[in-house]
Design an enzyme around this catalytic site. Sequence first.
Site, PDB file in Angstrom:
ATOM      1  N   HIS A 143       0.807  -1.215   0.000  1.00  0.00           N
ATOM      2  CA  HIS A 143       0.000   0.000   0.000  1.00  0.00           C
ATOM      3  C   HIS A 143       0.844   1.271   0.000  1.00  0.00           C
ATOM      4  O   HIS A 143       0.411   2.310  -0.522  1.00  0.00           O
ATOM      5  CB  HIS A 143      -0.920   0.022   1.223  1.00  0.00           C
ATOM      6  CG  HIS A 143      -1.969  -1.044   1.194  1.00  0.00           C
ATOM      7  ND1 HIS A 143      -2.716  -1.387   2.299  1.00  0.00           N
ATOM      8  CD2 HIS A 143      -2.406  -1.857   0.193  1.00  0.00           C
ATOM      9  CE1 HIS A 143      -3.556  -2.357   1.994  1.00  0.00           C
ATOM     10  NE2 HIS A 143      -3.381  -2.666   0.724  1.00  0.00           N
ATOM     11  N   PHE A 380      -1.290  -8.282   4.565  1.00  0.00           N
ATOM     12  CA  PHE A 380       0.080  -7.755   4.584  1.00  0.00           C
ATOM     13  C   PHE A 380       0.187  -6.375   3.927  1.00  0.00           C
ATOM     14  O   PHE A 380       1.188  -6.067   3.273  1.00  0.00           O
ATOM     15  CB  PHE A 380       1.039  -8.751   3.907  1.00  0.00           C
ATOM     16  CG  PHE A 380       0.729 -10.179   4.209  1.00  0.00           C
ATOM     17  CD1 PHE A 380       0.705 -10.628   5.525  1.00  0.00           C
ATOM     18  CD2 PHE A 380       0.418 -11.080   3.208  1.00  0.00           C
ATOM     19  CE1 PHE A 380       0.389 -11.942   5.830  1.00  0.00           C
ATOM     20  CE2 PHE A 380       0.101 -12.394   3.491  1.00  0.00           C
ATOM     21  CZ  PHE A 380       0.091 -12.833   4.810  1.00  0.00           C
ATOM     22  N   CYS A 381      -0.841  -5.539   4.110  1.00  0.00           N
ATOM     23  CA  CYS A 381      -0.864  -4.203   3.496  1.00  0.00           C
ATOM     24  C   CYS A 381      -0.644  -4.282   1.990  1.00  0.00           C
ATOM     25  O   CYS A 381       0.018  -3.436   1.389  1.00  0.00           O
ATOM     26  CB  CYS A 381       0.163  -3.283   4.149  1.00  0.00           C
ATOM     27  SG  CYS A 381      -0.181  -2.922   5.874  1.00  0.00           S
ATOM     28  N   ALA A 382      -1.201  -5.327   1.405  1.00  0.00           N
ATOM     29  CA  ALA A 382      -1.138  -5.524  -0.046  1.00  0.00           C
ATOM     30  C   ALA A 382      -2.446  -6.186  -0.482  1.00  0.00           C
ATOM     31  O   ALA A 382      -2.458  -7.244  -1.098  1.00  0.00           O
ATOM     32  CB  ALA A 382       0.068  -6.377  -0.421  1.00  0.00           C
TER      33      ALA A 382
END
Length: 431
Positions: A143, A380-382
């Site tokens: 992100h 995982f911020c993705a």
Amino acid sequence: MSTLTIFNSVPAQAAAEAHAPAAASGRSIPAVLGADLEVPVKGGRLVSYANLDYAASAPCLEPVSAAVAAALPAYSSVHRGAGYASQLTTARYEQARHTVRAFVGARPDDAVIFTRNTTDATNLLAGCLPEGTTVVVFDSEHHASLLPWERSVRLAPPAFPGEAVRAADEALAGIEGPKLLVVTAASNVTGELWPIAALAHIAHRHGARILVDAAQLVPHRRLNLTALDLDYVAFSGHKLYAPFGAGVLVGRRDWLAAGEPYLKGGGAVRSVGETTEWHDDPEPRHEAGTPNVLGAIALAAACDALTATGWTELVREEERLIARLRTGLASIDGVRELSLWGEDHPRVGIVSFVVDGYSAREVAEALSGEYGIGVRDGKFCAHPFVRHLLGTSDGGCEDGTASAVRASIGIGSTQEHVDRLVEALRDLVSR
């Protein structure tokens, strides 16, 4: 350094033969703090902690802790103090800048700006882009690389490395005006290495610049910004065994010198009166206020420690452990590893997977509560990338649906940690 160099990995045969502990070969791999940590598990027992969550935050290296401890007695203000302690602290802070520059193989005139982390560094650069800049970025990014841009073109996760190069080529060719390609060096989800040298070449052919998120690469592999012809690199200390709140943005000065100061305050200005004269030098221009001196010292100490150890030994040990982990996971029915480019593609010490019949949160909680193993679960911020890998567009990040489990290793990881995870998963799927 060529694309092949950045994809370099220890041959499988050598990795299979490297079973001796690191210390036995005379290597000087530094120790990490917390290696003797014991944690409670079900039934009230204490077991040694198997930390397999390095991709989120790596433990502190002992040389890093020592460097911070050595700096504390003389800790003082930087840049504007005449006292001895202030002069010494300033010297240590600026030496840290030189150490980081050398660690990433930066050009002599590149700026090295200390930030809080990779996200902070990326947002800093976003505020310095020339007006009208278009950013090209893949949906497989963290992100921090997806979100800061006012004007962006988002590309689908590529089916193979050559497709990444082709897609970037086509996207950049269709853009007028300033443009920036943003790409990871190593995926924080799968650990897979990206062809950053080839992507840099494509970017420059179209008059664009490239920013590389190196947060997951630099703890595992050598990076040479100059040889790869990269314009900007960002990474975090907390992933580089220096968890003291510092990160860094390294790269070309012109956009940074012309951009709006990231923070407006003391140190960023030459003079303040009816008008304000900002520093032309991007380092003070974007480091207003009292900087995180100890964080910078810690980050530099980690760079020094990894360089002194030598990448050959670090990579060999990591390749041995990650091969053992992936082989173990592949042997368990009901466990599926996530990969964008296939099992043979080079990667750093990160593996994400799903377990049939269990949510990612259930797996992570069981591993922690019953086996003393720390992993990460979620997206995982993705989010777009994990959804792509799982083949689903539904589910949130917090409720455990459409999520995965991530195990990641580094200095201090052991064969026992890897084997414990494999056996714990084997036990879970057999229930």
